[in-house]
Scaffold this motif. Structure first.
Motif, short mmCIF file in Angstrom:
data_model
loop_
_atom_site.label_atom_id
_atom_site.label_comp_id
_atom_site.label_asym_id
_atom_site.label_seq_id
_atom_site.Cartn_x
_atom_site.Cartn_y
_atom_site.Cartn_z
N THR A 123 0.80 -1.06 0.02
CA THR A 123 0.00 -0.11 -0.05
C THR A 123 0.78 1.06 0.15
O THR A 123 0.42 2.23 0.42
CB THR A 123 -0.98 0.09 1.37
N CYS A 124 2.14 0.99 -0.40
CA CYS A 124 2.95 2.15 -0.52
C CYS A 124 2.86 3.34 -1.70
O CYS A 124 2.89 2.76 -2.88
CB CYS A 124 4.48 1.86 -0.74
N LYS A 125 2.20 4.38 -1.31
CA LYS A 125 1.97 5.41 -2.28
C LYS A 125 2.90 5.86 -3.22
O LYS A 125 2.82 6.47 -4.18
CB LYS A 125 0.95 6.53 -1.36
N SER A 126 4.28 5.94 -2.47
CA SER A 126 5.22 6.75 -2.90
C SER A 126 6.05 5.63 -4.11
O SER A 126 6.89 6.17 -4.83
CB SER A 126 6.32 7.04 -2.22
N LEU A 127 5.60 4.24 -3.85
CA LEU A 127 6.70 3.71 -4.63
C LEU A 127 6.58 3.49 -6.50
O LEU A 127 5.37 3.48 -6.78
CB LEU A 127 6.43 2.10 -4.08
N MET B 33 -6.01 -5.92 1.25
CA MET B 33 -5.78 -4.61 1.01
C MET B 33 -4.41 -3.97 0.35
O MET B 33 -3.68 -4.03 0.91
CB MET B 33 -6.04 -3.73 2.44
N VAL B 34 -4.44 -4.28 -1.03
CA VAL B 34 -3.31 -3.91 -1.82
C VAL B 34 -3.55 -2.65 -2.80
O VAL B 34 -4.68 -2.83 -3.50
CB VAL B 34 -2.88 -5.10 -2.26
N TYR B 35 -2.81 -1.72 -2.99
CA TYR B 35 -3.01 -0.51 -3.86
C TYR B 35 -1.65 0.15 -4.03
O TYR B 35 -1.30 0.62 -3.13
CB TYR B 35 -4.10 0.18 -3.34
N LEU B 36 -1.12 -0.05 -5.30
CA LEU B 36 0.07 0.76 -5.31
C LEU B 36 -0.20 1.76 -6.54
O LEU B 36 0.14 1.51 -8.05
CB LEU B 36 1.21 -0.27 -5.93
N PRO B 37 -0.51 2.96 -6.21
CA PRO B 37 -1.20 4.10 -7.21
C PRO B 37 0.01 4.52 -8.07
O PRO B 37 -0.29 5.29 -8.91
CB PRO B 37 -1.60 5.03 -6.21
N SER B 38 1.21 4.60 -7.78
CA SER B 38 2.40 5.10 -8.28
C SER B 38 3.24 4.10 -8.88
O SER B 38 4.15 4.74 -9.71
CB SER B 38 3.26 6.18 -7.27
N LEU B 39 2.98 2.92 -8.82
CA LEU B 39 3.91 1.87 -9.38
C LEU B 39 3.86 1.88 -10.95
O LEU B 39 2.90 1.69 -11.64
CB LEU B 39 3.70 0.50 -8.58
N LYS B 40 5.15 2.02 -11.56
CA LYS B 40 5.37 2.02 -12.98
C LYS B 40 6.22 1.07 -13.58
O LYS B 40 5.89 0.44 -14.72
CB LYS B 40 5.55 3.45 -13.56
N PHE B 41 7.04 0.69 -12.88
CA PHE B 41 8.08 -0.52 -13.33
C PHE B 41 8.19 -1.63 -12.33
O PHE B 41 8.41 -1.13 -11.19
CB PHE B 41 9.53 0.18 -13.44
#
Length: 381
Positions: free
Chosen positions: A130-134, A150-158
């Motif tokens: 759930t790390c928003k910065s990753l 509960m999993v959500y990685l809103p910034s993950l691109k790679f």
């Protein structure tokens, strides 16, 4: 003589340290009292135990365990850990603790690479998912992946996921389906990361680049790909030696990819026509595949660049088909994959009864032809 470098402001000195390897940056702490803790403000940390002798590694691990919780940088932009764990179970616990610290410091790039298989797999803290910065995440080696509900990685691109152990078949799908902006995925799977039958599903609407390395054994049952934004696709698909006598087929579903421009396929999948048909809109294509002589052609009406490996039987018949079915082809290369240098290279078959007319690409579009491995019949020399 005055130490003019030490008279520079801390911000500038810290900027200089960011260009040094972490090991060298830490060593500046012995220069003077001014430098003693300056490195602890570094936003990027990389620890690789391959640079140390076995005896020195214990000191390295203790140093990291003690210093990272006290690190002064408010944000850890990048943390890279490359450890050869040698079966030490205490390392598994430390990995979880170090990752937890990085997540609480708003880490943007996290890389954990473990070599060797320990008695106890490393685990990951639940708040990683759930790390928003990753933005960049790389996990490789004996790591146990248990994706929470509960999993959500809103910034993950790679995202790079090496051969790990998943808690269940749905873990990977659950992770990928909650990465809304994921653009680049590198994924390696084999029989050891699931002890039960599983289907590999990659369903990511935002994905632009996909690289798969699949080692097929008894447990691999199918592949599902639904990536409408995909522009680059690479797959290395091979069958394990112990499963050679088993049925090598598997279910396969590849949704249309209208934006796909480049594909690199190395596969032993028996129904290759079905496989390749899914990528017929590509402009660049590299093939190392096994085909039957009587398979029908597939029209690649946008193909401009083609690389074809000559390691398998019927490769020259495949070449005939591709020449006929690629009217816009500009560049052609026949090569032998570096991993297949011991493979038998069949001599080109006679095309007398296969070409009823000159292919359009040879008359209108082909500009370059490169053949890096030429067949020689030593019996006729």
């Amino acid at each position: 003589m005055d130490d003019k470098i030490s008279q520079l402001p801390d911000d500038l000195l810290l900027k200089v340290l960011t260009f040094l390897p972490t090991k060298v940056a830490v060593s500046t702490s012995i220069l003077s009292k001014r430098w003693e803790f300056l490195w602890m403000w570094l936003p990027k940390l990389e620890y690789d135990d391959s640079e140390y002798s076995p005896g020195e590694r214990y000191k390295l691990y203790s140093f990291i365990d003690l210093s990272l919780p006290l690190h002064k940088a408010p944000v850890i932009e990048r943390l890279r850990l490359n450890f050869d764990v040698y079966g030490r179970s205490y390392r598994a616990y430390s990995i979880e603790k170090l990752v937890l610290i990085a997540v609480t410091r708003c880490v943007r790039e996290l890389s954990v690479t473990l070599v060797s298989t320990p008695y106890k797999f490393a685990r990951l803290p639940s708040n990683l998912f759930t790390c928003k910065s990753l933005v960049i995440l790389e996990l490789t080696g004996p790591i146990f992946v248990n994706v929470p509900r509960m999993v959500y990685l809103p910034s993950l691109k790679f995202l790079i996921l090496g051969c790990m152990v998943y808690s269940n078949e749905k873990s990977l799908h659950q992770l990928l389906s909650h990465c809304p902006v994921l653009e680049d995925l590198v994924l390696e799977r084999n029989d050891e990361d699931n002890n039960s039958p599983f289907t590999l599903s990659v369903i990511v609407p935002s994905l632009q680049r996909l690289t798969l390395k699949i080692s097929r054994g008894y447990h691999f049952e199918g592949l599902v790909i639904n990536t409408p934004s995909l522009m680059y696709f690479k797959i290395l698909d091979y069958l394990e030696e112990y499963a050679r006598d088993d049925n090598s087929n598997y279910s396969y579903y590849f949704e249309d990819t209208p934006k796909l421009e480049e594909a690199d396929i190395e596969s032993t999948y028996p129904d290759i026509n079905k496989f390749v048909r899914s990528i017929r809109s590509v402009k660049r294509l590299s093939l190392c595949i096994r085909v039957n002589a009587d398979e029908e052609g597939i029209v690649f009406d946008q193909l401009q660049h083609l690389k074809l490996c000559s390691c398998g039987p019927n490769w020259s018949k495949l070449l005939v088909r591709l020449l006929k079915d690629s009217p816009l082809l500009r560049d052609l290369e026949i090569y032998l994959n570096e991993d297949h240098t011991s493979s038998r290279v069949d001599a080109p078959v006679s095309w007398q009864n296969q070409l009823d007319c000159v292919p359009t690409c040879l008359l209108a579009s082909l500009e370059t032809f490169k053949w890096t491995v030429v067949y020689v019949d030593h019996k006729k020399r």
